[in-house]
Design a protein around this motif. Structure first.
Motif, PDB file in Angstrom:
ATOM      1  N   VAL B  64       0.837  -1.204   0.000  1.00 41.41           N
ATOM      2  CA  VAL B  64       0.000   0.000   0.000  1.00 41.41           C
ATOM      3  C   VAL B  64       0.868   1.250   0.000  1.00 41.41           C
ATOM      4  N   ALA B  65       1.937   1.239   0.747  1.00 40.16           N
ATOM      5  CA  ALA B  65       2.812   2.419   0.807  1.00 40.16           C
ATOM      6  C   ALA B  65       4.180   2.005   1.316  1.00 40.16           C
ATOM      7  N   ILE B  66       5.173   2.783   0.936  1.00 38.19           N
ATOM      8  CA  ILE B  66       6.516   2.589   1.481  1.00 38.19           C
ATOM      9  C   ILE B  66       6.998   3.959   1.956  1.00 38.19           C
ATOM     10  N   HIS B  67       7.395   4.024   3.207  1.00 36.38           N
ATOM     11  CA  HIS B  67       7.759   5.316   3.799  1.00 36.38           C
ATOM     12  C   HIS B  67       9.258   5.396   4.049  1.00 36.38           C
ATOM     13  N   THR B  68       9.801   6.613   3.856  1.00 37.32           N
ATOM     14  CA  THR B  68      11.226   6.853   4.075  1.00 37.32           C
ATOM     15  C   THR B  68      11.423   8.014   5.049  1.00 37.32           C
ATOM     16  N   GLY B  69      12.645   8.155   5.518  1.00 38.44           N
ATOM     17  CA  GLY B  69      12.972   9.249   6.428  1.00 38.44           C
ATOM     18  C   GLY B  69      12.790  10.607   5.781  1.00 38.44           C
ATOM     19  N   GLU B  70      13.147  10.695   4.511  1.00 37.32           N
ATOM     20  CA  GLU B  70      13.014  11.974   3.791  1.00 37.32           C
ATOM     21  C   GLU B  70      11.543  12.395   3.730  1.00 37.32           C
ATOM     22  N   GLU B  71      10.676  11.401   3.504  1.00 39.51           N
ATOM     23  CA  GLU B  71       9.241  11.707   3.425  1.00 39.51           C
ATOM     24  C   GLU B  71       8.724  12.230   4.774  1.00 39.51           C
ATOM     25  N   LEU B  72       9.130  11.564   5.856  1.00 35.78           N
ATOM     26  CA  LEU B  72       8.691  12.009   7.179  1.00 35.78           C
ATOM     27  C   LEU B  72       9.193  13.426   7.469  1.00 35.78           C
ATOM     28  N   GLU B  73      10.445  13.653   7.089  1.00 36.59           N
ATOM     29  CA  GLU B  73      11.018  14.982   7.350  1.00 36.59           C
ATOM     30  C   GLU B  73      10.259  16.049   6.580  1.00 36.59           C
ATOM     31  N   ALA B  74       9.962  15.747   5.317  1.00 32.36           N
ATOM     32  CA  ALA B  74       9.197  16.711   4.509  1.00 32.36           C
ATOM     33  C   ALA B  74       7.808  16.924   5.092  1.00 32.36           C
ATOM     34  N   GLY B  75       7.295  15.902   5.778  1.00 34.43           N
ATOM     35  CA  GLY B  75       5.967  16.013   6.388  1.00 34.43           C
ATOM     36  C   GLY B  75       5.980  16.688   7.746  1.00 34.43           C
ATOM     37  N   GLY B 264       3.129  -6.769  28.590  1.00 33.50           N
ATOM     38  CA  GLY B 264       3.799  -7.982  29.035  1.00 33.50           C
ATOM     39  C   GLY B 264       5.234  -7.778  29.464  1.00 33.50           C
ATOM     40  N   GLY B 265       5.404  -7.041  30.539  1.00 33.68           N
ATOM     41  CA  GLY B 265       6.749  -6.767  31.049  1.00 33.68           C
ATOM     42  C   GLY B 265       7.361  -5.591  30.320  1.00 33.68           C
ATOM     43  N   GLY B 266       8.304  -4.944  30.963  1.00 32.62           N
ATOM     44  CA  GLY B 266       8.957  -3.794  30.352  1.00 32.62           C
ATOM     45  C   GLY B 266      10.410  -3.715  30.772  1.00 32.62           C
ATOM     46  N   PHE B 267      10.626  -3.689  32.095  1.00 28.42           N
ATOM     47  CA  PHE B 267      11.982  -3.621  32.662  1.00 28.42           C
ATOM     48  C   PHE B 267      12.727  -2.395  32.153  1.00 28.42           C
ATOM     49  N   GLY B 268      11.974  -1.358  31.830  1.00 24.01           N
ATOM     50  CA  GLY B 268      12.576  -0.123  31.334  1.00 24.01           C
ATOM     51  C   GLY B 268      12.397   0.064  29.849  1.00 24.01           C
ATOM     52  N   SER B 269      12.453  -1.047  29.109  1.00 20.72           N
ATOM     53  CA  SER B 269      12.529  -0.917  27.648  1.00 20.72           C
ATOM     54  C   SER B 269      11.296  -0.285  27.026  1.00 20.72           C
ATOM     55  N   LYS B 270      10.180  -0.258  27.743  1.00 22.45           N
ATOM     56  CA  LYS B 270       8.960   0.308  27.164  1.00 22.45           C
ATOM     57  C   LYS B 270       8.658   1.711  27.695  1.00 22.45           C
ATOM     58  N   ILE B 271       9.664   2.333  28.319  1.00 18.36           N
ATOM     59  CA  ILE B 271       9.523   3.737  28.724  1.00 18.36           C
ATOM     60  C   ILE B 271       9.642   4.635  27.505  1.00 18.36           C
ATOM     61  N   PHE B 272      10.497   4.264  26.601  1.00 16.77           N
ATOM     62  CA  PHE B 272      11.029   5.212  25.618  1.00 16.77           C
ATOM     63  C   PHE B 272      10.154   5.325  24.380  1.00 16.77           C
ATOM     64  N   THR B 273      10.369   6.396  23.645  1.00 14.03           N
ATOM     65  CA  THR B 273       9.700   6.593  22.368  1.00 14.03           C
ATOM     66  C   THR B 273      10.590   5.972  21.298  1.00 14.03           C
ATOM     67  N   TYR B 274      10.009   5.132  20.490  1.00 16.29           N
ATOM     68  CA  TYR B 274      10.759   4.449  19.441  1.00 16.29           C
ATOM     69  C   TYR B 274      10.254   4.877  18.064  1.00 16.29           C
ATOM     70  N   SER B 275      11.062   4.584  17.071  1.00 13.12           N
ATOM     71  CA  SER B 275      10.709   4.920  15.692  1.00 13.12           C
ATOM     72  C   SER B 275       9.372   4.322  15.284  1.00 13.12           C
ATOM     73  N   GLU B 276       9.094   3.100  15.713  1.00  9.69           N
ATOM     74  CA  GLU B 276       7.974   2.361  15.134  1.00  9.69           C
ATOM     75  C   GLU B 276       6.627   3.016  15.430  1.00  9.69           C
ATOM     76  N   GLU B 277       6.460   3.591  16.637  1.00 12.62           N
ATOM     77  CA  GLU B 277       5.156   4.222  16.893  1.00 12.62           C
ATOM     78  C   GLU B 277       4.997   5.512  16.086  1.00 12.62           C
ATOM     79  N   VAL B 278       6.097   6.216  15.885  1.00  5.70           N
ATOM     80  CA  VAL B 278       6.028   7.435  15.069  1.00  5.70           C
ATOM     81  C   VAL B 278       5.624   7.064  13.639  1.00  5.70           C
ATOM     82  N   VAL B 279       6.315   6.073  13.100  1.00  6.98           N
ATOM     83  CA  VAL B 279       6.097   5.715  11.696  1.00  6.98           C
ATOM     84  C   VAL B 279       4.703   5.117  11.489  1.00  6.98           C
TER      85      VAL B 279
END
Lengths: 154, 798
Positions: B64-75, B264-279
């Motif tokens: 359906v779509a392919i997204h790149t960093g340049e596209e996000l930046e332009a957006g 299902g558990g975190g131990f710290g790793s799920k505090i942070f903002t990651y690329s995947e939720e933004v994208v």
């Protein structure tokens, strides 16, 4: 696409799947039985354990087509008429779970342990038999306790 | 009623859905018409991206779509951020390299996402991702933090020449900050004039957090009003919302609902903002359809923020009576290829102030250099900075005792803090404690004094038996806002918020801004509310993790729920109680001061006149006969910002047996005595200790996130290569006891318990191994190979 016929938690089902599709994918995505989890992709952690013809099997390394004609039991099929299976109850009473993600696999492993080794399980046996199940939360202390108590009541 | 209140080991309310397969984790959420995202990730640790060719991939079925960093930046999508500003000792700000959600121009660690492929099925997205052609020009990579500081190390980010004064003119290219805490000159003088000085060099091994549920995202977009809903594996939905909106600009805050279902558990790793939720949010908006991504375990190894990874030299000075005079610590901390959300906080304010431990050390100086390397970002993992500090101090003290020929327990005891509050020379002021009591209990429970007999018995069986001690201090709460937020560089406040709703029928809902991901919040909070009214916990529902329901919150990390979350609930209950008593007084035609609450009833003391909680709540909502100075309804909200952190402490004793033929270590006995202040549900708290100790045992004996130094490939990238603790690694015998010294810093006197085990156990275990082997030269993880080699070389030297 291949037609796969199985009995899942007592109900006959028939699904169309690709040959590459895993049993856990059919259970989760096509049958909406999301209690069976995927946590490692390499057959190490046991979160995906289900009983195939009564035998605990990692559904993340079983092709759905391999299960054709089998009887499958998942965590959703363990409680009967609203009554928890003794192994489920023992996990609650002994605080054998925290985040719950590994829990369905742990409970299935416990049930399978009793099938193979009987109801009288000592700590060392349970620890060693849990080799194929990983939990990060509990440190296993209360999982071992829960399986021991659950087994005794089965 | 059954005793469901504070102090009772009530079995957990939430268990039934988890034991029956009815838990709903993010990966279980499926929306009609959803698309699936798969990320194309860098196979190289360090490379220029020469070109990206999407022509074949975009023709693949289902794409359906392919997204790149340049596209996000332009957006207009901004980069990921680090939310804690640290200033170098020369006054320079920390050097934060640009961290686009999808790489632009360059990649800096293996696994960094470059392209997102969105297709109708996950299989189709995976097939199309295979067809994306990326041409790289690979660059030399550096993964070791010490190597990264060398002048010839490859520069990972390109910073403007820094005009401020650094030690050798210009800052090393990969230096993020060079920070210090404490008085350097006074510490140097104390060490120079001391009778005894003991030094140690240590590596704190890099670990993978490894929550059993890998990260996952389901992003939905409603075009009619531009509203987003994000289901996400997060430990802090509100914090994530503000970062995604205010900083990253992917969705406006008032039109972004974040739901953390069961996590299902975190131990710290799920505090942070990651690329995947933004994208995925971006992709959902572009496609006008929901977009789902579920991390595979391989992706989790490559992209979840790792923990620890310190290289440290430390020295401690004693006077002729073995009193501590000074402690000097120099640490290099690996922060990976980019700065994750709290990366800068972990090796600074969550590390250096903890180096005073349980001891009166008049002079402390800590220097920390944080560096970039070509590895996945490093951030908080269970304990976050505090395990690193405890490992340094407790190994150093154990070594000192052996070198100086004094008793290990008594050397500690001689130097314990005994007067509270105690102001350390490194910021923190300890609230309360009884370190003598902890040590005494731990030594007794572990039968410390009889160890030699057990050692001799083990020797007859050909085993080397050792015993080790660790006295830890923790700092919990990540609060108060004024100190941590204002003065120390946080980009956020660190209070907590709760709302209590008493429904018209008298059932109670607790809405709170923390986010349980295994800690039993649904039961613990319910116990606090049940305790207040004398009602069963089944009459109480606890709601977390939905920004449309819970108005504000700061999430769960740093053992902050016990201190901050429960206190916010407690304060909201105070307000409810006050209003309910007012209503009850009116209904009973009595004075408010005479109303008492027990067993779900409001009574006039000294009489048999009473109304139930349901009578009161019904009156509050029907509002037929209440006076006009009372507002309708029975719900109240409270924020809680504590006056200070809380300081749990404990004493751990570990006993091991080593098989000299194989180098295998068995933990034969582990004794933990913890002071968490008061305890709501002892069974749940003890479960936290079990898990924490086992987590620490993993770090001490088994786990290492090892990168190949040349290629920068993560060698331990699956559970086949990365050794997680399993049930057979459990200590043969595991004893736990509480000591209760309540903190004055919150109303319930709770200190926090989630991380203690992981903080205190690694040095206890390694100290037992070094005791058994008679050498200090053992690093974590103490694998059979390392131990066997140490024994062989000792044998050769003997």
């Amino acid at each position: 696409m291949t037609t796969v016929g199985m009995t899942v938690n007592g109900d006959p089902v028939s699904v169309e799947t690709e040959d590459r599709t895993l049993l856990v994918e059919v259970l989760r995505d096509q049958l909406a039985l999301t209690g069976t989890h995927v946590a490692c992709d390499t057959s190490q952690c046991g979160a995906c354990l289900v009983l195939i013809d009564g035998v605990a099997t990692k559904s993340c390394t079983t092709l759905a087509v391999q299960a054709d004609g089998s009887e499958i039991q998942t965590i959703e099929g363990l409680a009967k008429d609203g009554d928890l299976h003794p192994m489920q109850a023992a996990f609650n009473e002994n605080h054998g779970l925290q985040c719950g993600f590994c829990t369905p696999g742990m409970i299935m492993a416990g049930v399978d342990m009793v099938r193979r080794l009987g109801k009288d399980l000592d700590d060392e046996t349970i620890r060693s038999e849990l080799e194929g199940n990983i939990c990060r939360c509990t440190g296993y202390v209360n999982i071992v306790k829960a399986i021991k108590a659950g087994a005794a009541r089965m | 009623m059954a005793n469901d209140g504070i102090g009772a080991s009530v079995p957990r309310k939430e268990d039934r859905r988890f034991t029956t397969g009815q838990g709903t984790y993010t990966g279980d959420v499926n929306l009609a018409g959803q698309l699936h995202a798969v990320f194309v990730r860098s196979p190289h640790a360090h490379a220029h991206i020469k070109s990206v060719d999407l022509s074949e991939a975009s023709k693949m079925p289902g794409v359906v779509a392919i997204h790149t960093g340049e596209e996000l930046e332009a957006g207009g999508i901004n980069h990921l951020i680090c939310g804690w500003a640290i200033t170098s000792k020369n006054g320079s700000g920390m050097r934060m390299g640009p961290y686009p959600p999808l790489a632009i121009g360059k990649v800096r660690f293996v696994g960094q996402p470059i392209v997102a492929v969105v297709a109708r099925s996950r299989d189709q997205a995976e097939d199309a991702a295979e067809a994306v052609q990326i041409d790289y020009e690979t660059l030399p990579a550096v993964t070791n933090p010490v190597d990264a500081l060398k002048p010839d190390a490859p520069a990972i980010h390109e910073f403007e020449a820094d005009s401020s004064v650094w030690e050798h003119g210009r800052a090393p290219s990969n230096l993020i900050f060079d920070w210090e805490l404490g008085d350097a000159a006074a510490t140097d003088n104390a060490i120079k004039s001391a009778k005894h000085v003991v030094k140690i060099d240590l590596v704190n091994n890099r670990v993978v957090p490894s929550a059993m549920e890998a990260r996952a995202v389901v992003a939905d977009y409603r075009s009619s009003d531009g509203h987003f809903t994000l289901w996400n594996t997060t430990q802090n939905p509100h914090l994530l919302r503000v970062v995604l909106s205010a900083f990253i600009n992917v969705a406006p805050e008032h039109k972004l609902r974040i739901i953390a279902p069961d996590v299902g558990g975190g131990f710290g790793s799920k505090i942070f903002t990651y690329s995947e939720e933004v994208v995925c949010l971006w992709a959902a908006k572009q496609a006008g359809k929901p977009v789902k991504w579920v991390s595979g375990r391989n992706e989790a190894f490559l992209t979840d923020a790792h923990g620890r990874d310190h290289v440290t030299t430390a020295e401690i000075a004693f006077d002729d009576d073995y009193r501590m005079l000074g402690l000097k610590v120099d640490t290099i901390a690996n922060l990976g290829g980019y700065m994750s959300l709290f990366a800068s906080l972990i090796p600074t304010y969550l590390y250096a102030p903890l180096l005073s431990g349980q001891y009166v050390i008049p002079n402390i100086h800590v220097n920390v250099r944080a560096v970039y390397t070509n590895t996945v970002p490093v951030d908080a993992v269970r304990g976050a900075g505090r395990p690193e500090a405890t490992y340094v101090l407790e190994r150093l003290i154990e070594k000192a005792a052996r070198e100086l020929g004094v008793d290990r327990a008594e050397l500690r005891r001689k130097n314990f803090v005994r007067e509270f509050p105690y102001q350390t020379p490194v910021l923190w002021k300890y609230d309360s404690g009884n370190y003598d009591g902890l040590l005494t209990k731990a030594l007794a429970a572990s039968k410390w004094d009889d160890f030699e007999a057990r050692k001799a018995e083990a020797a007859k069986r050909g085993k080397l038996r050792g015993i080790g001690l660790s006295c830890y201090i923790e700092a919990c709460g990540v609060a108060p806002s004024s100190a941590e937020g204002g003065a120390l560089g946080a980009g956020v406040g660190v209070w907590e918020m709760a709302e209590i709703k008493v429904n018209p029928v008298g059932t109670v809902e607790v809405l709170v801004g923390t986010l349980g991901h295994g800690q039993g919040h649904e039961t613990t909070y319910a116990q606090i509310a049940a305790d207040r009214f004398g009602i069963p916990i089944d009459s109480v529902s606890v709601i977390e993790g939905d920004t449309d329901k819970v108005q504000q919150g700061m999430g769960t990390y740093g053992s902050r729920t016990a201190g901050n979350g429960t206190s916010a609930v407690y304060r909201a209950l105070d307000k409810i109680e006050a209003k309910a008593k007012k209503i009850a007084a009116h209904l009973l035609e009595a004075s408010e001061e005479d109303i008492t609450i027990a067993n779900g009833e409001f009574s006039v003391s000294g009489t048999d006149r009473k109304v139930t909680l349901t009578d009161v709540s019904l009156a509050a909502y029907t509002f037929h006969k209440l006076p006009k100075d009372i507002e309708p309804g029975l719900d109240e909200k409270a924020y809680f910002d504590p006056t200070d952190l809380t300081y749990p402490a404990g004493a751990f004793v570990c006993e091991v047996e080593i098989d000299p033929a194989t180098g295998t270590t068995e933990v034969v006995q582990f004794t933990a005595v913890d002071d968490f202040g008061n305890v709501i549900n002892p069974m749940i708290v003890e479960g936290q200790v079990h898990g924490g100790v086992m987590h620490g045992l993993g770090q001490a004996l088994l786990e290492e996130a090892k990168y190949d130094p040349g290629s920068g490939q993560l060698i331990a990238g699956s559970y086949m290569d990365y050794c997680m603790p399993r049930a057979h690694d459990l200590p043969k015998s595991f004893d736990h006891a509480f000591q209760k010294t309540p903190t004055p810093n919150n109303p319930l006197g709770l200190k926090g318990c989630g991380e203690a085990g992981a903080i205190g156990s690694p040095p206890a275990i390694i100290n037992a191994i070094t005791d058994a082997l008679g050498t200090e030269d053992i690093s974590m993880p103490a694998t059979p190979e390392k131990i066997w080699r140490a024994l062989q070389s000792a044998g050769q030297n003997a």
